[in-house]
Design a protein around this motif. Structure first.
Motif, mmCIF file in Angstrom:
data_model
loop_
_atom_site.group_PDB
_atom_site.id
_atom_site.type_symbol
_atom_site.label_atom_id
_atom_site.label_comp_id
_atom_site.label_asym_id
_atom_site.label_seq_id
_atom_site.Cartn_x
_atom_site.Cartn_y
_atom_site.Cartn_z
ATOM 1 N N GLY A 22 0.680 -1.350 0.010
ATOM 2 C CA GLY A 22 0.117 -0.196 0.038
ATOM 3 C C GLY A 22 0.827 1.212 0.069
ATOM 4 O O GLY A 22 2.128 1.229 0.071
ATOM 5 N N ARG A 23 0.161 2.431 -0.316
ATOM 6 C CA ARG A 23 1.056 3.586 -0.276
ATOM 7 C C ARG A 23 1.866 3.961 1.207
ATOM 8 O O ARG A 23 2.792 4.425 1.093
ATOM 9 N N SER A 24 1.201 3.714 2.217
ATOM 10 C CA SER A 24 1.869 3.772 3.531
ATOM 11 C C SER A 24 3.003 2.890 3.669
ATOM 12 O O SER A 24 3.875 3.256 4.280
ATOM 13 N N GLY A 25 2.702 1.585 3.261
ATOM 14 C CA GLY A 25 3.953 0.746 3.138
ATOM 15 C C GLY A 25 5.032 1.138 2.481
ATOM 16 O O GLY A 25 6.311 1.111 2.810
ATOM 17 N N ILE A 26 4.876 1.598 1.148
ATOM 18 C CA ILE A 26 5.848 2.074 0.570
ATOM 19 C C ILE A 26 6.441 3.449 0.933
ATOM 20 O O ILE A 26 7.588 3.499 1.231
ATOM 21 N N ALA A 27 5.899 4.186 1.424
ATOM 22 C CA ALA A 27 6.278 5.638 2.061
ATOM 23 C C ALA A 27 7.061 5.161 3.193
ATOM 24 O O ALA A 27 8.000 6.172 3.717
ATOM 25 N N SER A 184 15.651 -9.696 -11.695
ATOM 26 C CA SER A 184 14.999 -10.859 -11.255
ATOM 27 C C SER A 184 15.248 -11.104 -10.028
ATOM 28 O O SER A 184 15.865 -10.469 -9.279
ATOM 29 N N HIS A 185 14.786 -12.359 -9.617
ATOM 30 C CA HIS A 185 15.052 -12.773 -8.249
ATOM 31 C C HIS A 185 14.613 -11.827 -7.043
ATOM 32 O O HIS A 185 15.336 -11.409 -6.239
ATOM 33 N N PHE A 186 13.395 -11.638 -7.329
ATOM 34 C CA PHE A 186 12.688 -10.671 -6.402
ATOM 35 C C PHE A 186 12.273 -11.346 -4.961
ATOM 36 O O PHE A 186 11.749 -12.337 -4.996
ATOM 37 N N THR A 187 12.596 -10.574 -4.043
ATOM 38 C CA THR A 187 12.323 -10.775 -2.653
ATOM 39 C C THR A 187 11.589 -9.682 -1.805
ATOM 40 O O THR A 187 11.666 -8.839 -2.272
ATOM 41 N N LYS A 188 10.870 -9.938 -0.903
ATOM 42 C CA LYS A 188 9.806 -8.890 -0.270
ATOM 43 C C LYS A 188 11.012 -8.463 0.956
ATOM 44 O O LYS A 188 11.365 -9.259 1.733
ATOM 45 N N THR A 189 11.070 -7.032 1.046
ATOM 46 C CA THR A 189 11.637 -6.406 2.254
ATOM 47 C C THR A 189 10.787 -5.603 2.912
ATOM 48 O O THR A 189 10.198 -4.486 2.225
ATOM 49 N N GLN A 190 10.079 -5.632 4.070
ATOM 50 C CA GLN A 190 9.207 -4.700 4.629
ATOM 51 C C GLN A 190 8.117 -4.585 3.510
ATOM 52 O O GLN A 190 7.429 -3.422 3.567
ATOM 53 N N GLU A 191 7.435 -5.594 3.133
ATOM 54 C CA GLU A 191 6.251 -5.541 2.247
ATOM 55 C C GLU A 191 6.363 -5.112 0.901
ATOM 56 O O GLU A 191 5.402 -5.019 0.102
#
Length: 229
Positions: A22-27, A184-191
């Motif tokens: 979400g916008r808040s997660g990105i910000a 490539s090789h994407f992983t999630k860091t803090q959503e």
């Protein structure tokens, strides 16, 4: 895929934000430290270590360590500096101006180019669905009024991050080739999804690859890090 079935820019922007916290997660990602290594297939070229610091809105410090020397690019979002340290420890530094400054300032942001364009129809046009890295991706044409250096963007239809960027480049001989960055090789860091591998191409020739070893989120970076000292 038929044009009628292509997603709209509004749908892509919504899906991007939803898939990335979400916008808040990105910000919420206010600063980053990224440790990576650049590799080349060219004979005799050794791996190079990179450490990149970023802080919103547009601060960056990038250190390229060659082992016996280093080059730093530093910006507070307005001024840009280069700092060189040679084999013998001699230090040289200068302010970067003109077109070189503008090129550096285009690449200092935490967010990718698609998200920064805010889904604006005067900046982007949805063109087609293609395969990148064996997965479906939507190709966007970057329109002339857009404030970016790329001519095409490809977004993953899974996490909606950029999986490829391209721009035209004219060589010294006058030949025009497409320069591409493939993610490539994407992983999630803090959503938020981040690429762990980036490849740079000129035409179909692989120039170098970058492997991301560590991403630290919101480590607490002082503004003084982004000035020449």
């Amino acid at each position: 895929m038929a044009e009628a079935s292509l997603p709209s820019l509004t749908e892509l922007y919504h899906n991007y934000t939803k898939a990335n916290g979400g916008r808040s997660g990105i910000a919420g990602i206010q600063s980053l430290i990224v440790n990576c290594e650049s590799l080349s297939d060219a004979p005799g070229v050794k791996p190079v270590s990179l450490k990149i610091y970023r802080k919103r809105p547009s601060k960056m410090r990038m250190i390229i360590d060659y082992g016996d020397s280093s080059v730093e690019t530093i910006t507070d979002g307005e001024q840009v500096w280069k700092r060189w340290e040679s084999v013998g420890g001699e230090v040289r530094q200068e302010e970067v101006t003109g077109a070189d400054r503008e090129d550096i300032l285009r690449d200092v942001y935490i967010d990718g180019p698609f998200y920064r364009m805010d889904g604006r129809e005067d900046y982007l046009e949805v063109e087609a669905i293609e395969e990148i890295n064996g997965e479906p991706a939507v190709r966007l044409k970057v329109l002339p009024d857009a404030p970016m250096r790329f001519d095409y963007i490809w977004l993953s239809l899974e996490h909606f991050q950029e999986v490829q960027l391209s721009r035209p480049k004219v060589s010294e001989s006058g030949e025009e080739k497409s320069e591409r960055m493939v993610f490539s090789h994407f992983t999630k860091t803090q959503e938020v999804w981040f690429a762990r591998k980036i490849e740079f191409y000129s035409g179909e020739t692989l120039l170098r690859g970058v492997n991301v070893h560590q991403i630290r989120v919101n480590p607490g970076l002082f503004d003084s890090l982004f000035t020449l000292n």
